[in-house]
Design a protein around this motif. Sequence first.
Motif, PDB file in Angstrom:
ATOM      1  N   SER A   1       2.219  11.451   3.497  1.00 27.63           N
ATOM      2  CA  SER A   1       1.013  11.355   2.662  1.00 27.63           C
ATOM      3  C   SER A   1       1.331  10.765   1.295  1.00 27.63           C
ATOM      4  CB  SER A   1       0.392  12.748   2.494  1.00 27.63           C
ATOM      5  OG  SER A   1       1.326  13.625   1.872  1.00 27.63           O
ATOM      6  N   LEU A   2       2.633  10.612   1.008  1.00 28.10           N
ATOM      7  CA  LEU A   2       3.064  10.077  -0.277  1.00 28.10           C
ATOM      8  C   LEU A   2       2.954   8.564  -0.297  1.00 28.10           C
ATOM      9  CD1 LEU A   2       6.276  12.259  -0.769  1.00 28.10           C
ATOM     10  CD2 LEU A   2       4.024  12.626  -1.812  1.00 28.10           C
ATOM     11  N   SER A   3       2.745   8.009  -1.477  1.00 27.92           N
ATOM     12  CA  SER A   3       2.728   6.563  -1.670  1.00 27.92           C
ATOM     13  C   SER A   3       4.014   6.161  -2.383  1.00 27.92           C
ATOM     14  CB  SER A   3       1.514   6.150  -2.512  1.00 27.92           C
ATOM     15  OG  SER A   3       1.516   4.753  -2.743  1.00 27.92           O
ATOM     16  N   PHE A   4       4.846   5.382  -1.716  1.00 28.27           N
ATOM     17  CA  PHE A   4       6.152   5.021  -2.255  1.00 28.27           C
ATOM     18  C   PHE A   4       6.108   3.675  -2.970  1.00 28.27           C
ATOM     19  CE2 PHE A   4       6.999   7.544   1.640  1.00 28.27           C
ATOM     20  CZ  PHE A   4       7.543   8.656   1.028  1.00 28.27           C
ATOM     21  N   ARG A   5       6.875   3.593  -4.066  1.00 28.94           N
ATOM     22  CA  ARG A   5       6.968   2.316  -4.770  1.00 28.94           C
ATOM     23  C   ARG A   5       8.375   1.739  -4.788  1.00 28.94           C
ATOM     24  NH1 ARG A   5       8.623   2.201 -10.173  1.00 28.94           N
ATOM     25  NH2 ARG A   5       8.852   4.200 -11.246  1.00 28.94           N
ATOM     26  N   ASP A   6       9.372   2.524  -4.350  1.00 25.25           N
ATOM     27  CA  ASP A   6      10.729   1.996  -4.301  1.00 25.25           C
ATOM     28  C   ASP A   6      11.558   2.786  -3.300  1.00 25.25           C
ATOM     29  OD1 ASP A   6      12.787   0.271  -4.867  1.00 25.25           O
ATOM     30  OD2 ASP A   6      13.196   1.044  -6.870  1.00 25.25           O
ATOM     31  N   VAL A   7      12.604   2.136  -2.780  1.00 24.61           N
ATOM     32  CA  VAL A   7      13.548   2.777  -1.884  1.00 24.61           C
ATOM     33  C   VAL A   7      14.941   2.292  -2.246  1.00 24.61           C
ATOM     34  CG1 VAL A   7      13.214   0.971  -0.125  1.00 24.61           C
ATOM     35  CG2 VAL A   7      14.191   3.181   0.529  1.00 24.61           C
TER      36      VAL A   7
ATOM     37  N   ASN B   1       0.811  -1.226   0.000  1.00 27.54           N
ATOM     38  CA  ASN B   1       0.000   0.000   0.000  1.00 27.54           C
ATOM     39  C   ASN B   1       0.837   1.265   0.000  1.00 27.54           C
ATOM     40  OD1 ASN B   1       0.950  -0.154   2.585  1.00 27.54           O
ATOM     41  ND2 ASN B   1      -1.059  -0.163   3.586  1.00 27.54           N
ATOM     42  N   GLY B   2       2.154   1.144  -0.297  1.00 29.85           N
ATOM     43  CA  GLY B   2       2.996   2.311  -0.503  1.00 29.85           C
ATOM     44  C   GLY B   2       3.640   2.906   0.729  1.00 29.85           C
ATOM     45  N   HIS B   3       3.637   2.191   1.845  1.00 28.11           N
ATOM     46  CA  HIS B   3       4.308   2.675   3.041  1.00 28.11           C
ATOM     47  C   HIS B   3       5.777   2.244   3.033  1.00 28.11           C
ATOM     48  CE1 HIS B   3       0.194   2.789   5.299  1.00 28.11           C
ATOM     49  NE2 HIS B   3       0.411   3.891   4.599  1.00 28.11           N
ATOM     50  N   MET B   4       6.620   3.091   3.601  1.00 30.76           N
ATOM     51  CA  MET B   4       8.039   2.760   3.713  1.00 30.76           C
ATOM     52  C   MET B   4       8.380   2.522   5.181  1.00 30.76           C
ATOM     53  SD  MET B   4      11.440   3.564   4.437  1.00 30.76           S
ATOM     54  CE  MET B   4      11.749   5.331   4.525  1.00 30.76           C
ATOM     55  N   PHE B   5       9.006   1.371   5.430  1.00 34.81           N
ATOM     56  CA  PHE B   5       9.481   1.031   6.766  1.00 34.81           C
ATOM     57  C   PHE B   5      11.006   1.055   6.747  1.00 34.81           C
ATOM     58  CE2 PHE B   5       5.331  -0.823   6.306  1.00 34.81           C
ATOM     59  CZ  PHE B   5       4.740  -0.762   7.562  1.00 34.81           C
ATOM     60  N   SER B   6      11.612   1.610   7.782  1.00 35.65           N
ATOM     61  CA  SER B   6      13.072   1.600   7.859  1.00 35.65           C
ATOM     62  C   SER B   6      13.509   1.248   9.271  1.00 35.65           C
ATOM     63  CB  SER B   6      13.656   2.958   7.437  1.00 35.65           C
ATOM     64  OG  SER B   6      13.288   3.969   8.348  1.00 35.65           O
TER      65      SER B   6
END
Length: 386
Positions: A251-257, A226-231
């Motif tokens: 509020s952004l939807s991420f697709r890559d890190v 769902n576009g969340h980034m975990f670090s």
Amino acid sequence: MAEHGGITPAPADEEEQVWSWGAGTDGQLGTAKLKDEHIPQLLSLTSLASISMLACGGAHVIALTSGGKVLTWGRGNSGQLGHGDMLDSSLPKPVSFFDDYFVTQASAGWSHSGFVSDSGCLFTCGNGSFGQLGHGDNMSLCSPAKVSYFADKSVKMVACGMRHSLVLFAGNQVCGFGSGKRGQLGFSSDKTKSLVNLPCLVSGLEDVEIVRIAANGDHSAAISANGHMFSWGRGFCGSPDVQTPHCFHSSLSFRDVALGWNHALLLTADGEVSKLGNTLNKQFKKQQVQVDSSEPLLEKVAGFDGVKVVQIAAGAEHSAAITESGEVQTWGWGEHGQLGLGNTNDHNNPQLVSLGSIDQRTQETKVYCGSGFTYVVSRIQKLSSS
């Protein structure tokens, strides 16, 4: 390191061009010359035809072909090339161990390597002194060996950092092993004080659908469906280390890190690039903001206004991106020429890399970063002979 983001194999009416630049004294540029290169070098290597993906590590490179074969080159002093020895190789060399396997994904750490087969098996080799190979010991291996823990778990992806490894497997579960002193394994604090040489589940992601994982330096990250980034791991911008996965509030939807040693790049579904931390040490020291905060500052990368980015990559202290039009942009630390600009200057903002005069139509371009070097693979439409 930057290890996912494959390139579609080239059809018969197309060809591939492979370019490399930056640190090359260990043979990692594939030019057969043990020297740094400050401008992109076009490689004339028939063995690199039909690349499905590259993975670039501390000073070695892994290439997968569309037929599932594996080639490696660069520094091999810890056995990370998987050739059964601890020798460097300045040109791509097939890894004969995988002759009877089809390898679909790979990752290159500082001095270890991980490989995933189409049947979901995980193989590792190289430096194991921190337990990062996952075999239950701290031995180094110069030939790939299957990680028995995942024998019945169907591995999807491996990500190798400086001294640790992450694995995404069926059920969207994530395991970590190796050095966890900065929290990069994602375990509870009582486990992070020692080396872990067998895979252990990362805490807090059990009910999250993870689709991508990343590791570099002492950092770890994951992207959810769902576009969340975990670090987790070493803190950015002077923030405290994070012992278990922390969901970055945005509020952004991420697709890559993509992770570096002191920074992270984030790519949204809309092609916007943001960063955590800084690629340049001098800049990092001047701008250690929010030291008392557990949430580092997310900043939009300047220079991409009105431009859609389709892929990102991060080396130790430099960054790269591919725009929708196929342009290659680099920024950050430039001491080894890894920005491909003809010099060793540092740059805070993205700079256009020239890959020479190409009069054929580029179909697809991918960029990959090692610790101080960069690769680009372009799929090119062949000119008509009529």
